[in-house]
Enzyme design. Sequence first.
Site, PDB file in Angstrom:
ATOM      1  N   ASP A 143       2.807 -11.761   0.550  1.00 54.99           N
ATOM      2  CA  ASP A 143       4.242 -12.260   1.134  1.00 54.99           C
ATOM      3  C   ASP A 143       5.269 -13.198   0.252  1.00 54.99           C
ATOM      4  O   ASP A 143       5.726 -14.039   0.649  1.00 54.99           O
ATOM      5  CB  ASP A 143       4.188 -12.174   2.677  1.00 54.99           C
ATOM      6  CG  ASP A 143       3.732 -11.782   3.208  1.00 54.99           C
ATOM      7  OD1 ASP A 143       2.939 -10.696   2.539  1.00 54.99           O
ATOM      8  OD2 ASP A 143       3.902 -11.489   4.774  1.00 54.99           O
ATOM      9  N   ASP A 179       1.845  -7.209  -0.209  1.00 54.08           N
ATOM     10  CA  ASP A 179       3.114  -7.054  -0.033  1.00 54.08           C
ATOM     11  C   ASP A 179       3.888  -7.707  -0.599  1.00 54.08           C
ATOM     12  O   ASP A 179       4.492  -8.130   0.315  1.00 54.08           O
ATOM     13  CB  ASP A 179       2.782  -6.795   1.631  1.00 54.08           C
ATOM     14  CG  ASP A 179       2.056  -5.946   2.265  1.00 54.08           C
ATOM     15  OD1 ASP A 179       1.150  -4.294   1.417  1.00 54.08           O
ATOM     16  OD2 ASP A 179       0.887  -6.255   3.787  1.00 54.08           O
TER      17      ASP A 179
END
Length: 701
Positions: free
Chosen positions: A528, A555
Amino acid sequence: MTEYRSKPRHRRRRTALVVGVPLALAAAGAMTYGGAFGLFGETARPHASAADAPAPKAPAANTAWARASADGFASVDALGQNGTYGGRDGRTVTVRTLAELERYATAPEPYVIVVAATIRVNPVGKEIKVASDKTIVGAGTSGHLVGGGFFLGKGVHNVIIRNLTIRDSYRGTWNEKDRDFDAVQVDGAHHVWIDHNDLRRMADGLIDLRKDSTYITVSWNRLSDNNKTFGIGWTPNATAQLTIHHNWFRETGQRNPSTDNVARAHLYNNFLQDLPGTPITSAYGNYARGRTNMVLENSYFEGVHNPVTRDATATVTQRGNAFARTTGRNESGGSAPAFDPRKFYAYTLDSASAVPALLKSGTGPRAWTGTTGPAPAAPLAATRTLTVAKDGSGQFSTVQKAVDAVPVNNTSRVEIAVKPGTYRELVKIPANKPHVTLRGTGSSRKDTVIVYNNAAGTPKPDGSGPYGTGGSATVAVESDDSQLRNLTVSNDFDEARNQHVPNQQAVALRTAADRIVLDGIIAEGDQDTLLLDTAGKDKLGRVHVSNSYITGNVDFVFGRATAVITHSVITVKKRWNGTSAGYVTAPSTAANRNGFLITHSAINGDVAPRSFHLGRPWHAGGDAALRPQATIRNTRLSDAIKPAPWTDMSGFSWKKDRFAEYANTGPGAGPATADRPHLSDAQAAAQTARTWLNNWTPTPS
């Protein structure tokens, strides 16, 4: 997000970055930005022993002015010298007599020499020889040199002359040949910084830069009551590179400056003033002679005759200058192409209209330089730029303090210029402070680093619970129309050492606003890294990312913003345990909006082949109404990418959302299949950087 999910060393680079495209895109096979930028090492600084005799009592050597270094061309690494920092590696000594000043100025060791009295030079016109690695600085406004000046000879380098008043060798006749009495004469030296001095009434020049002297910056000086004021050249070689900015020329006849055979002369934000009814009348202002190539920006000319003059062989490029009551020649043009100063160093322009007031109050010696007292913080109302420096040489020592000083609901842009260094802090630009630019001032985006190590599961100090994913961000941008430039934002949360911490998502940079520009940055982390969000589900959040590097493993480009990432390098990395597996994107796009467009970039990394997905659909909160979107086009994909590059997430199928490729290349690219959809040519024409951002065209500020 709830799925799975090294500290850099920094130095100033010797060469500027290629403008427009990261070097990794220009070099085939480059795997990370580290390889593209080269290896980092400690900047070498000379170390020498102190003089044998005891030095006079000195002020504290840890004051910021004793460690100051130059900007402009004097900051560029060249000729074996890493910028210009004077004598900061040596002792700080205070002098009050001519003998003391000469003794330390000519010594082979580095010194910071504080002039704390009025020193009269005998004989009149004598120029004190200055050796390399010296800072000569006035103590507040008390450092005066009367009747003489300084001389820097061939090969002398790394000298700072600062905060002094040098005056009064004039004896009734200007430019008498046997009275070549200059304030500062530089013959064949390099890496010199002449800053915040008051220079006036010398029998010849106030500043003479001659005989191939180069990598010199002249800044924030008052030059007045003189005839031949500032001459540059006296050489057949067009090799010199000079920066001349924020100087006030008042009642000076000629050479303001005159630049002869200067390869690159960058003049900006200077104020040339000739008032009527005074004994001295200007013959000309800025003069480009011989083969000079001059870039002249945002300067103000008042009452000057022939404000800008050039020889037929010279080139002058004018931008943004202002002229009031001027007469005669005002010229530009020439056959040589204009050079771009930003390829050599970073700088910030003040508007030409602001220059007179700014220079009347800001040039010349300052009361706190050369003393142990603190520098006063400039009021925000008086400046468009706020400066941050860890060493105390800026207005603020932390980035957040500068953000706090931006007025609420400001209507015009405020730039926060962050000097090189590593700032371990959390930074938040709140929604009520729009139009903020956060810019690193180093020559590389690696020079200025903002870093912290919170994870989603890290407990808050007040005991109110963990930070959560969004709250873990090192830098959070919540204000519209804000920008980040030329810096690194990092989250260095150590997953391997913190396996006991639940929820190890650790955001480096979070945007939650509209019309955000990220240009020339590095965003680095693990899971992230870059959260491109909006201020709310019903809010539009557009982001433009260019010329940047983004690093992570799970991600690490995610959120519900509408974003274009272009001409950038996205680097996948192994997880904390050395395994290779992850996801580049995790969009959470609303059904009626565009998601992520990655175009004309590169996706690569030192991981196992075919181990990373390009993305997966994040239905935040289990919201089935979302339609996550990611398009990756005209991008080079390394063999890290899986042949079936998209995958499901939390029970939601990527095939029911919007994921596609177009015209990608490299070993990770592949033909269209049911598991690898490609856009048609017609679809691709509608999904471009120009069309993606809903009628917003990003503009650098």
